[in-house]
Design a protein around this motif. Structure first.
Motif, PDB file in Angstrom:
ATOM      1  N   SER A 244     -19.980   1.510 -25.937  1.00 40.06           N
ATOM      2  CA  SER A 244     -20.991   1.522 -27.004  1.00 40.06           C
ATOM      3  C   SER A 244     -20.441   2.336 -28.184  1.00 40.06           C
ATOM      4  O   SER A 244     -19.846   3.396 -27.992  1.00 40.06           O
ATOM      5  N   TRP A 245     -20.618   1.803 -29.355  1.00 45.23           N
ATOM      6  CA  TRP A 245     -20.008   2.388 -30.546  1.00 45.23           C
ATOM      7  C   TRP A 245     -20.995   3.271 -31.297  1.00 45.23           C
ATOM      8  O   TRP A 245     -22.136   2.879 -31.494  1.00 45.23           O
ATOM      9  N   THR A 246     -20.540   4.420 -31.740  1.00 40.09           N
ATOM     10  CA  THR A 246     -21.373   5.194 -32.656  1.00 40.09           C
ATOM     11  C   THR A 246     -21.169   4.598 -34.051  1.00 40.09           C
ATOM     12  O   THR A 246     -20.203   3.874 -34.302  1.00 40.09           O
ATOM     13  N   HIS A 247     -22.071   4.933 -34.953  1.00 44.88           N
ATOM     14  CA  HIS A 247     -21.961   4.424 -36.325  1.00 44.88           C
ATOM     15  C   HIS A 247     -20.623   4.824 -36.947  1.00 44.88           C
ATOM     16  O   HIS A 247     -19.958   4.044 -37.606  1.00 44.88           O
ATOM     17  N   ARG A 248     -20.273   6.076 -36.708  1.00 47.21           N
ATOM     18  CA  ARG A 248     -19.051   6.627 -37.288  1.00 47.21           C
ATOM     19  C   ARG A 248     -17.815   5.907 -36.731  1.00 47.21           C
ATOM     20  O   ARG A 248     -16.906   5.530 -37.463  1.00 47.21           O
ATOM     21  N   GLU A 249     -17.814   5.718 -35.439  1.00 47.43           N
ATOM     22  CA  GLU A 249     -16.669   5.036 -34.806  1.00 47.43           C
ATOM     23  C   GLU A 249     -16.551   3.605 -35.338  1.00 47.43           C
ATOM     24  O   GLU A 249     -15.453   3.111 -35.571  1.00 47.43           O
ATOM     25  N   ARG A 250     -17.699   2.980 -35.516  1.00 48.47           N
ATOM     26  CA  ARG A 250     -17.714   1.586 -35.956  1.00 48.47           C
ATOM     27  C   ARG A 250     -17.064   1.446 -37.325  1.00 48.47           C
ATOM     28  O   ARG A 250     -16.185   0.614 -37.545  1.00 48.47           O
ATOM     29  N   ILE A 251     -17.474   2.299 -38.240  1.00 47.38           N
ATOM     30  CA  ILE A 251     -16.966   2.158 -39.612  1.00 47.38           C
ATOM     31  C   ILE A 251     -15.494   2.595 -39.689  1.00 47.38           C
ATOM     32  O   ILE A 251     -14.687   1.967 -40.375  1.00 47.38           O
ATOM     33  N   LEU A 252     -15.148   3.627 -38.943  1.00 52.19           N
ATOM     34  CA  LEU A 252     -13.751   4.085 -38.989  1.00 52.19           C
ATOM     35  C   LEU A 252     -12.818   3.061 -38.348  1.00 52.19           C
ATOM     36  O   LEU A 252     -11.704   2.845 -38.826  1.00 52.19           O
ATOM     37  N   ALA A 253     -13.286   2.408 -37.280  1.00 53.36           N
ATOM     38  CA  ALA A 253     -12.468   1.347 -36.666  1.00 53.36           C
ATOM     39  C   ALA A 253     -12.219   0.243 -37.679  1.00 53.36           C
ATOM     40  O   ALA A 253     -11.080  -0.219 -37.873  1.00 53.36           O
TER      41      ALA A 253
ATOM     42  N   GLU B  33     -25.814  21.887 -45.520  1.00 51.53           N
ATOM     43  CA  GLU B  33     -27.091  21.589 -44.856  1.00 51.53           C
ATOM     44  C   GLU B  33     -27.236  20.084 -44.604  1.00 51.53           C
ATOM     45  O   GLU B  33     -27.650  19.654 -43.532  1.00 51.53           O
ATOM     46  N   ARG B  34     -26.862  19.317 -45.631  1.00 49.27           N
ATOM     47  CA  ARG B  34     -26.984  17.859 -45.512  1.00 49.27           C
ATOM     48  C   ARG B  34     -26.040  17.322 -44.423  1.00 49.27           C
ATOM     49  O   ARG B  34     -26.423  16.459 -43.634  1.00 49.27           O
ATOM     50  N   VAL B  35     -24.840  17.859 -44.386  1.00 46.74           N
ATOM     51  CA  VAL B  35     -23.882  17.418 -43.364  1.00 46.74           C
ATOM     52  C   VAL B  35     -24.416  17.755 -41.968  1.00 46.74           C
ATOM     53  O   VAL B  35     -24.365  16.923 -41.054  1.00 46.74           O
ATOM     54  N   ARG B  36     -24.963  18.966 -41.846  1.00 49.18           N
ATOM     55  CA  ARG B  36     -25.538  19.370 -40.536  1.00 49.18           C
ATOM     56  C   ARG B  36     -26.674  18.430 -40.131  1.00 49.18           C
ATOM     57  O   ARG B  36     -26.776  18.020 -38.983  1.00 49.18           O
ATOM     58  N   GLU B  37     -27.500  18.084 -41.118  1.00 45.85           N
ATOM     59  CA  GLU B  37     -28.634  17.184 -40.855  1.00 45.85           C
ATOM     60  C   GLU B  37     -28.133  15.815 -40.368  1.00 45.85           C
ATOM     61  O   GLU B  37     -28.670  15.249 -39.413  1.00 45.85           O
ATOM     62  N   ILE B  38     -27.103  15.306 -41.031  1.00 46.89           N
ATOM     63  CA  ILE B  38     -26.546  14.003 -40.632  1.00 46.89           C
ATOM     64  C   ILE B  38     -26.002  14.079 -39.215  1.00 46.89           C
ATOM     65  O   ILE B  38     -26.262  13.211 -38.377  1.00 46.89           O
ATOM     66  N   LYS B  39     -25.273  15.154 -38.939  1.00 48.56           N
ATOM     67  CA  LYS B  39     -24.665  15.312 -37.607  1.00 48.56           C
ATOM     68  C   LYS B  39     -25.745  15.451 -36.530  1.00 48.56           C
ATOM     69  O   LYS B  39     -25.578  14.964 -35.413  1.00 48.56           O
ATOM     70  N   ALA B  40     -26.855  16.126 -36.880  1.00 41.75           N
ATOM     71  CA  ALA B  40     -27.906  16.352 -35.892  1.00 41.75           C
ATOM     72  C   ALA B  40     -28.684  15.074 -35.590  1.00 41.75           C
ATOM     73  O   ALA B  40     -29.144  14.869 -34.474  1.00 41.75           O
ATOM     74  N   LYS B  41     -28.804  14.210 -36.595  1.00 38.76           N
ATOM     75  CA  LYS B  41     -29.660  13.023 -36.423  1.00 38.76           C
ATOM     76  C   LYS B  41     -28.951  11.853 -35.747  1.00 38.76           C
ATOM     77  O   LYS B  41     -29.573  10.882 -35.360  1.00 38.76           O
ATOM     78  N   GLY B  42     -27.660  11.916 -35.654  1.00 41.99           N
ATOM     79  CA  GLY B  42     -26.940  10.807 -35.038  1.00 41.99           C
ATOM     80  C   GLY B  42     -25.528  10.764 -35.541  1.00 41.99           C
ATOM     81  O   GLY B  42     -25.183  11.440 -36.501  1.00 41.99           O
ATOM     82  N   GLU B  43     -24.740   9.968 -34.905  1.00 39.19           N
ATOM     83  CA  GLU B  43     -23.320   9.933 -35.256  1.00 39.19           C
ATOM     84  C   GLU B  43     -23.049   8.954 -36.388  1.00 39.19           C
ATOM     85  O   GLU B  43     -22.421   7.915 -36.198  1.00 39.19           O
ATOM     86  N   HIS B  44     -23.566   9.297 -37.570  1.00 37.88           N
ATOM     87  CA  HIS B  44     -23.300   8.445 -38.729  1.00 37.88           C
ATOM     88  C   HIS B  44     -22.066   8.928 -39.477  1.00 37.88           C
ATOM     89  O   HIS B  44     -21.661  10.082 -39.338  1.00 37.88           O
ATOM     90  N   ALA B  45     -21.514   8.052 -40.283  1.00 38.50           N
ATOM     91  CA  ALA B  45     -20.344   8.431 -41.081  1.00 38.50           C
ATOM     92  C   ALA B  45     -20.808   9.283 -42.256  1.00 38.50           C
ATOM     93  O   ALA B  45     -21.733   8.910 -42.978  1.00 38.50           O
ATOM     94  N   VAL B  46     -20.182  10.440 -42.443  1.00 37.75           N
ATOM     95  CA  VAL B  46     -20.521  11.354 -43.540  1.00 37.75           C
ATOM     96  C   VAL B  46     -19.760  10.897 -44.787  1.00 37.75           C
ATOM     97  O   VAL B  46     -18.533  10.882 -44.811  1.00 37.75           O
ATOM     98  N   CYS B  47     -20.521  10.498 -45.809  1.00 37.93           N
ATOM     99  CA  CYS B  47     -19.916   9.925 -47.016  1.00 37.93           C
ATOM    100  C   CYS B  47     -20.140  10.855 -48.208  1.00 37.93           C
ATOM    101  O   CYS B  47     -21.268  11.019 -48.672  1.00 37.93           O
ATOM    102  N   LEU B  48     -19.067  11.429 -48.699  1.00 36.32           N
ATOM    103  CA  LEU B  48     -19.163  12.324 -49.850  1.00 36.32           C
ATOM    104  C   LEU B  48     -18.980  11.525 -51.127  1.00 36.32           C
ATOM    105  O   LEU B  48     -17.984  10.812 -51.280  1.00 36.32           O
ATOM    106  N   TYR B  49     -19.929  11.670 -52.025  1.00 40.60           N
ATOM    107  CA  TYR B  49     -19.784  11.000 -53.318  1.00 40.60           C
ATOM    108  C   TYR B  49     -19.254  12.001 -54.349  1.00 40.60           C
ATOM    109  O   TYR B  49     -19.861  13.049 -54.573  1.00 40.60           O
TER     110      TYR B  49
END
Lengths: 212, 384
Positions: free
Chosen positions: B2-11, B151-167
């Motif tokens: 099963s793929w996490t969001h982050r793994e999916r996009i990085l793959a 704080e935002r990065v921590r929030e993303i990490k806490a809510k699920g394994e999404h890809a952290v995208c810095l603009y």
């Protein structure tokens, strides 16, 4: 010294040289029509062809148009004096609800360089404003521009208003449209007379309209 | 597996096929939706969460977590904080002066209400090195940019394994247009190349400093994607010559920018470069400077047919976007949008190397049904 040097100076984007060379040709007694046609319009046509072919780009087009403008500034009073008329008058603008003007300005520069009189109404222009300006200036062509997909319905409305004035209000203009989201098929669907794929194509189309 | 969001996009960005095509929505202020379009979408979906603005200038919304979750979006956005104690200020609701002293004006009569630059510190007159040096440049390392980032990065990490995208905002072309004026900037490539390059260097320094501040605040190991962009293309051609002007003036600066973020993240972060219009002739250069993905893949521009792009560059760069904003999304039916989405995934997504997103922000007139059709097609997609 010859008109060919003016041609070369435009091709090399040498604004000051163009102005000096045009003055020198006038002083030498060369006909203003020849200076205009062979010295200023001809090289801008070549630049336009290269732009459409993708070998020259926006900076070169702007530089060449500016060089031609420098020559035109000197030539203009003489053109009026000797009765050389613009080859046509174009009312130009970006349609209502759209404030983007980069493409429109480029078309205006090239039309002027090609010997047209250009009435630029700026951005956010509705159908009635196009009609009034065309009537006041006895225009041959109304050219509408737009960048946003959301302004396409406005373009349709403006074209319909102008074509209605052509039929019922004694207006006699051709209508052309251009801009990133529009295409030939759309132009035909909304009742425009032509579509300009890019700035040089718009000039070519305008020429066809005034020469028949 | 099963793929996490982050793994999916990085793959996918490593040119491998994950379980399904990865999806971006709102990862950056040019991969999102306009505020007016978002209100329609929210109403249609019955979403009641208040609208968060991602960029007032681009009139872009920050889609609510509820919406992102429903669409199976794999990215999560991190914006820079606001410049601290800077010269930026609002004149009124429709006029804003930014930290570079560029005057932005709302397109009031436009349905999108986005802002266009009207005036800037180098508008008019000749551009000289003294003029560039004499300007009171803002500080790219201003601590305000880091505010809220960790704080935002921590929030993303806490809510699920999404890809952290810095603009990372700005660049050396787009911001330069705003400061000098579009036509003057392009003419200065001939008239004042030294002064213009000095301005490019100042902008490049600013960008790299901001990148350092933001990446440090996020934690370099947490950064998955860096977005930035410039407009180098037009609908039918390039803005300027890719083989002379881009190569000589802009490419070295872009190389420095990409290198800065790669060095800081130990080569882990992927760089997604945004360039509207016909980007085709710039792609080999972008690959050369280290860009990993091209956005928004404006398929209606010249030489931007997906088949051509995938065949010529698909093994060296990924594509991010590609769902037609100029025709299908606003004017097609939901069925047509679904078919177009399938078509784009089948071409650009073959062997990975594709992230699903609209071409630029979804515009105000796009029917909510079409937006849903695009994202559902992505979420239901399966490799194999």
């Amino acid at each position: 010294m010859s008109v060919a040097e003016i041609f070369d100076a435009v091709m090399e984007y040498e604004e000051e040289d163009v102005a000096a060379l045009v003055q020198a040709e006038i002083d030498a007694g060369t006909g203003v029509k020849k200076i205009l046609q062979d010295g200023l319009i001809a090289p801008l046509d070549v630049i336009g062809e290269k732009f459409s072919a993708g070998t020259l780009f926006v900076p070169e087009m702007l530089m060449a148009a500016e060089a031609v403008q420098a020559g035109l500034d000197i030539l203009r009073p003489l053109l009026t004096e000797t009765g050389v008329k613009p080859i046509g008058t174009v009312v130009l603008g970006t349609v209502k609800g759209d404030l983007h003007d980069i493409g429109k300005n480029l078309v205006g520069l090239l039309l002027e360089g090609a010997g047209f009189r250009v009435i630029d109404l700026g951005t956010d222009v509705d159908g009635e404003q196009f009609i009034s300006a065309a009537q006041e200036n006895e225009a041959d062509i109304i050219a509408l521009s737009g960048l946003l997909t959301t302004s396409m319905p406005e373009m349709e409305k403006a074209v319909a208003t102008v074509q209605d004035a052509n039929t019922n209000r004694n207006l006699n203009v051709k209508v052309m449209i251009g801009g990133p989201p529009v295409h030939h098929e759309f132009a035909m669907t909304i009742g425009a007379d032509a579509y300009g794929m890019d700035a040089p194509a718009a000039v070519e189309q305008a020429r066809e309209f005034v020469t028949g | 597996m099963s793929w996490t969001h982050r793994e999916r996009i990085l793959a996918a960005l490593n040119h491998e096929e994950p379980d399904r095509v990865p999806i971006d929505f709102g990862g950056a202020e040019f991969t999102s939706i306009t505020l007016a379009g978002y209100e329609r979408l929210k109403k249609h979906m019955g979403v009641t969460a208040p609208t968060e603005v991602m960029s007032i200038i681009h009139s872009a919304a920050h889609p609510a977590e509820e919406v992102l979750h429903k669409f199976g979006v794999d990215t999560r956005n991190v914006q820079p904080g606001a410049y601290k104690d800077g010269p930026d200020h609002w004149i009124d609701d429709n006029n804003y002066i930014d930290m570079f002293q560029v005057h932005w004006q709302r397109t009031e009569k436009d349905v999108d209400q986005h802002f266009l630059h009207k005036d800037g510190p180098f508008h008019g007159g000749k551009l000289t090195i003294d003029r560039v040096e004499g300007f009171d440049w803002p500080n790219g390392a201003n601590p305000g940019f880091a505010e809220g980032v960790s704080e935002r990065v921590r929030e993303i990490k806490a809510k699920g394994e999404h890809a952290v995208c810095l603009y990372l905002p700005g660049g050396v072309v787009h911001r330069g247009y705003a400061m000098r004026g579009f036509e003057s900037y392009l003419k200065d490539l001939y008239k004042a190349p030294e002064a213009l390059q000095r301005m490019m260097d100042k902008l490049c320094d600013f960008w790299c400093d901001t990148a350092r501040v933001m990446i440090e605040a996020a934690g370099p190991e947490n950064v998955d994607i860096i977005y930035f962009g410039e407009d180098l293309g037009t609908q039918d051609s390039c803005m300027f010559d890719p083989e002379t002007i881009y190569k000589d003036y802009l490419k070295p600066r872009h190389r420095r920018m990409v290198q800065t973020v790669k060095d800081m993240t130990n080569d882990q972060a992927k760089v997604c470069f945004h360039c509207c219009g016909s980007a085709y002739q710039f792609i080999p250069h972008l690959i050369d400077v280290g860009v990993d993905a091209l956005n928004p893949v404006q398929v209606t521009a010249k030489n931007m047919e997906p088949e051509r792009l995938k065949a010529e560059f698909g093994d060296r760069i990924s594509f991010w976007g590609g769902i037609n904003t100029q025709h299908t999304l606003p004017f097609g039916t939901a069925q047509e949008v679904a078919e177009e989405t399938k078509r784009i995934i089948s071409i650009l997504g073959k062997g990975g190397g594709y992230v699903l997103n609209s071409v630029h922000n979804i515009q105000a007139e796009v029917p909510p049904e079409n937006i849903i059709a695009m994202f559902e097609t992505g979420a239901n997609h399966r490799y194999q």
